[in-house]
Design a protein around this motif. Sequence first.
Motif, short mmCIF file in Angstrom:
data_model
loop_
_atom_site.label_atom_id
_atom_site.label_comp_id
_atom_site.label_asym_id
_atom_site.label_seq_id
_atom_site.Cartn_x
_atom_site.Cartn_y
_atom_site.Cartn_z
N LEU A 211 0.82 -1.20 0.00
CA LEU A 211 0.00 0.00 0.00
C LEU A 211 0.86 1.26 0.00
CD1 LEU A 211 -2.93 1.07 0.21
CD2 LEU A 211 -2.66 1.03 2.69
N ILE A 212 1.91 1.28 0.82
CA ILE A 212 2.76 2.47 0.92
C ILE A 212 3.57 2.68 -0.36
CG2 ILE A 212 4.62 3.55 2.21
CD1 ILE A 212 1.94 3.41 3.67
N VAL A 213 4.15 1.61 -0.88
CA VAL A 213 4.94 1.73 -2.11
C VAL A 213 4.05 2.11 -3.29
CG1 VAL A 213 6.41 0.47 -3.73
CG2 VAL A 213 6.72 0.16 -1.29
N MET A 214 2.86 1.56 -3.34
CA MET A 214 1.95 1.90 -4.43
C MET A 214 1.58 3.39 -4.39
SD MET A 214 -1.59 -0.01 -5.50
CE MET A 214 -2.36 0.40 -3.93
N ALA A 215 1.41 3.93 -3.17
CA ALA A 215 1.14 5.36 -3.05
C ALA A 215 2.36 6.18 -3.48
CB ALA A 215 0.75 5.70 -1.62
N GLY A 216 3.55 5.71 -3.14
CA GLY A 216 4.76 6.43 -3.55
C GLY A 216 4.98 6.41 -5.05
N LEU A 217 4.57 5.35 -5.71
CA LEU A 217 4.74 5.27 -7.16
C LEU A 217 3.88 6.27 -7.90
CD1 LEU A 217 4.86 1.39 -7.66
CD2 LEU A 217 6.75 2.99 -7.90
N GLN A 218 2.81 6.73 -7.27
CA GLN A 218 1.94 7.70 -7.93
C GLN A 218 2.63 9.05 -8.13
OE1 GLN A 218 -0.94 6.41 -9.01
NE2 GLN A 218 -0.31 4.52 -7.96
N ASN A 219 3.68 9.32 -7.34
CA ASN A 219 4.37 10.60 -7.44
C ASN A 219 5.52 10.60 -8.45
OD1 ASN A 219 2.75 11.76 -5.39
ND2 ASN A 219 4.05 10.85 -3.80
N ILE A 220 5.79 9.47 -9.07
CA ILE A 220 6.85 9.40 -10.07
C ILE A 220 6.27 9.78 -11.43
CG2 ILE A 220 8.57 7.92 -11.17
CD1 ILE A 220 8.56 6.19 -8.70
N PRO A 221 6.78 10.81 -12.08
CA PRO A 221 6.23 11.23 -13.39
C PRO A 221 6.38 10.12 -14.43
CG PRO A 221 7.65 12.93 -12.46
CD PRO A 221 7.86 11.71 -11.63
N GLY A 222 5.34 9.91 -15.20
CA GLY A 222 5.39 8.91 -16.25
C GLY A 222 6.34 9.27 -17.38
N ALA A 227 10.82 8.48 -21.36
CA ALA A 227 12.14 8.88 -21.86
C ALA A 227 13.14 7.74 -21.75
CB ALA A 227 12.64 10.10 -21.08
N ALA A 228 13.08 6.97 -20.64
CA ALA A 228 13.99 5.84 -20.49
C ALA A 228 13.71 4.76 -21.53
CB ALA A 228 13.86 5.27 -19.08
N ALA A 229 12.43 4.54 -21.85
CA ALA A 229 12.09 3.55 -22.87
C ALA A 229 12.58 3.98 -24.25
CB ALA A 229 10.58 3.32 -22.88
N LEU A 230 12.50 5.28 -24.53
CA LEU A 230 13.01 5.77 -25.82
C LEU A 230 14.52 5.62 -25.91
CD1 LEU A 230 10.83 8.98 -26.29
CD2 LEU A 230 10.59 6.78 -27.46
N ASP A 231 15.20 5.71 -24.76
CA ASP A 231 16.65 5.54 -24.75
C ASP A 231 17.08 4.09 -24.77
OD1 ASP A 231 16.99 8.25 -24.74
OD2 ASP A 231 17.16 8.40 -22.55
N GLY A 232 16.10 3.18 -24.77
CA GLY A 232 16.43 1.76 -24.86
C GLY A 232 16.60 1.07 -23.53
N ALA A 233 16.19 1.69 -22.42
CA ALA A 233 16.32 1.07 -21.11
C ALA A 233 15.27 -0.02 -20.94
CB ALA A 233 16.17 2.12 -20.01
N GLY A 234 15.70 -1.17 -20.44
CA GLY A 234 14.78 -2.26 -20.20
C GLY A 234 14.03 -2.08 -18.89
N MET A 235 13.19 -3.09 -18.56
CA MET A 235 12.38 -2.99 -17.36
C MET A 235 13.23 -2.94 -16.10
SD MET A 235 9.49 -5.65 -15.91
CE MET A 235 10.77 -6.89 -15.60
N TRP A 236 14.23 -3.81 -16.00
CA TRP A 236 15.07 -3.83 -14.80
C TRP A 236 15.89 -2.55 -14.68
CZ3 TRP A 236 13.54 -7.05 -11.40
CH2 TRP A 236 12.99 -8.28 -11.77
N GLN A 237 16.33 -2.01 -15.79
CA GLN A 237 17.08 -0.75 -15.74
C GLN A 237 16.19 0.40 -15.29
OE1 GLN A 237 18.69 -0.56 -19.73
NE2 GLN A 237 20.69 -1.30 -19.04
N ARG A 238 14.93 0.41 -15.75
CA ARG A 238 14.02 1.47 -15.30
C ARG A 238 13.72 1.36 -13.81
NH1 ARG A 238 11.35 0.14 -20.28
NH2 ARG A 238 9.74 -1.00 -19.12
N ILE A 239 13.56 0.12 -13.34
CA ILE A 239 13.33 -0.06 -11.90
C ILE A 239 14.54 0.38 -11.10
CG2 ILE A 239 12.95 -1.80 -10.11
CD1 ILE A 239 11.25 -3.34 -12.11
#
Length: 332
Positions: A211-222, A227-239
């Motif tokens: 619950l707490i982490v899910m609320a914190g994720l809402q504040n991260i801009p999409g 931009a990371a996906a356009l630069d070729g970053a994978g899922m683990w790199q974005r995390i």
Amino acid sequence: MTTTVDVGKPVGKGSPGAAAARDPRRRRTGRIRRIGLPYLLLLPALILELLVHLVPMVIGIVMSFKELTQFYIRDWGTAPWSGLDNYKVSVDFDAPVGEALLHSFLVTVGFTLLSVGLCWLIGTAAAIYMQDTFRGRGLLRALFLVPYALPVYAAVITWVFMFQHDNGLVNHVLHDQLHLTDKPSFWLIGDNSFIALLTVSVWKGWPFAFLIVMAGLQNIPGELYEAAALDGAGMWQRIRRITLPSLRPVNQVLILVLFLWTFNDFNTPYVLFGKTAPEAADLISVHIYQASFVTWNFGSGSAMSVLLLLFLLIVTGVYLVLTSRGRRAADA
């Protein structure tokens, strides 16, 4: 007859309004009223907090310096003063009382580290997974929060039935269906009691982390993920590069709260094992309860409680200092 009032005319120096505006005592009184009103509104809650927490804490500290046994329960104020004897007995790790307390402390430390780590890991993974939109996401979120919403007694007593040796669901699945064990296991006694306690604690605690982490994720801009996906970053790199650094302030508070709750947890082991916990699952909260209400040595139990309080205060202070330094270094 009609009377007109000139609202635009300035207040004269000799008028009562001007005298009140120039009076410093009236201005000071008004300022005090404005500043003191919030504290006045908080006063009932502060008094209640004093009665519920601080007064029993002070009484417990006083009891730790007394030789308070079953002979003085009726009038504990008449118990003889023992000074630091209760503390000396508790920290004498060569004696039976101190050795048992040290064993309970080490079990609690290991249990807390494993429980907090697994709760954070499972909760974070589930929260990240729930960020994607898919059918049934709302229902799955609600199901994830069920263990956290259930009353502690109802949840733990259900696990007690599932851990039964002869007709429990755990042995039925592991032994009868999956054939992972040679014979049904005893989960509430012996060494397996630690695994049972850890399982219940993680099952009950990870939804809070989710619950707490899910609320914190809402504040991260999409836009950061795009931009990371356009630069070729994978899922683990974005995390690794975006999600975890952005969640650092949230995780710092979350880990501290989980640590304090888990280290002080009394309800889970007490409902799971009863008054006497197995040696492998002898958490310090239940150990202090046994020292106080089973052996009727309230002075020794109070001394152990004060030592536990001091340990948690030191750990919390060190943790806050280290995290604040790390935050300042990251900002610099």
